[in-house]
Design an enzyme around this catalytic site. Sequence first.
Site: not given
Ligand code: DX5
Ligand code: ZN
Length: 221
Positions: A8, A33, A35, A37, A66, A68, A137, A175
């Site tokens: 990620s 990956h 993220d 947001m 991903h 969010m 998750m 994740d």
């Molecule tokens: C959390 C994300 C994850 C995050 C995981 O909201 O969706 O992808 O990057 O990070 P670690 O591996 O540090 O928990």
């Molecule tokens: Zn993620």
Amino acid sequence: MSVKLSPSLLSADFASLGAAARACADAGAEYLHFDVMDGQFVPNLTFGVPVVEAVRWHTSAVLDVHLMMVQPERLIEPLAAAGAGIITVQVEACTHAQRILAQVRAAGVRAGLALNPATPLSSLEYLLDDVDLLLIMSVNPGFGGQSFIPSALRKVHDAATLLRKAGCRAEIEVDGGIGPSNVRALADAGCTVVVAGSSIFGHPQGVAGGVRALREALIAS
Ligand code: DX5
Ligand code: ZN
């Protein structure tokens, strides 16, 4: 079955994302990956389509995006054009989840559905024909570096059973809070794709060391 790794970028140095993407591919990670947001579905703001497109040229890994965010349908075609190989939406953010998953596939991208820790697997029951990947998750989304929520392990096991009984070949991605100490148990429970941020980017031997540590934990008996 061999487990794929999806580092990620949330835990990478945002000033050097191209180098981070190259390091992950050089270390043998199959996916990368992202993220995304929006500051609404989750409190943080990260990055969007232009960053995915810019990073694309630095890796041959599958871009695993991903979302969010609320109204994820707004970004599907732009992300497909930017090179996304998988687009995953949070079921809690979708009023019309089936339509959005179909929209992802129509854009030529594999469709993923993410479930928050409190969201039951039953939300997937009538979407099994529409998903290529189920994202479980194992933390509440929004931040890297959180602790793994133990009930996710049972959820992965139950999801694998559900998919197998239904003849559904979707991947099971997990994740949040994953590292060498818990990755093997997840694989044994049926996880096929591991997302890891801090355990890879925070490893003392760098990305290569983080990937190696996860691979070694996966093969250890
Ligand atoms: C959390 C994300 C994850 C995050 C995981 O909201 O969706 O992808 O990057 O990070 P670690 O591996 O540090 O928990
Ligand atoms: Zn993620």
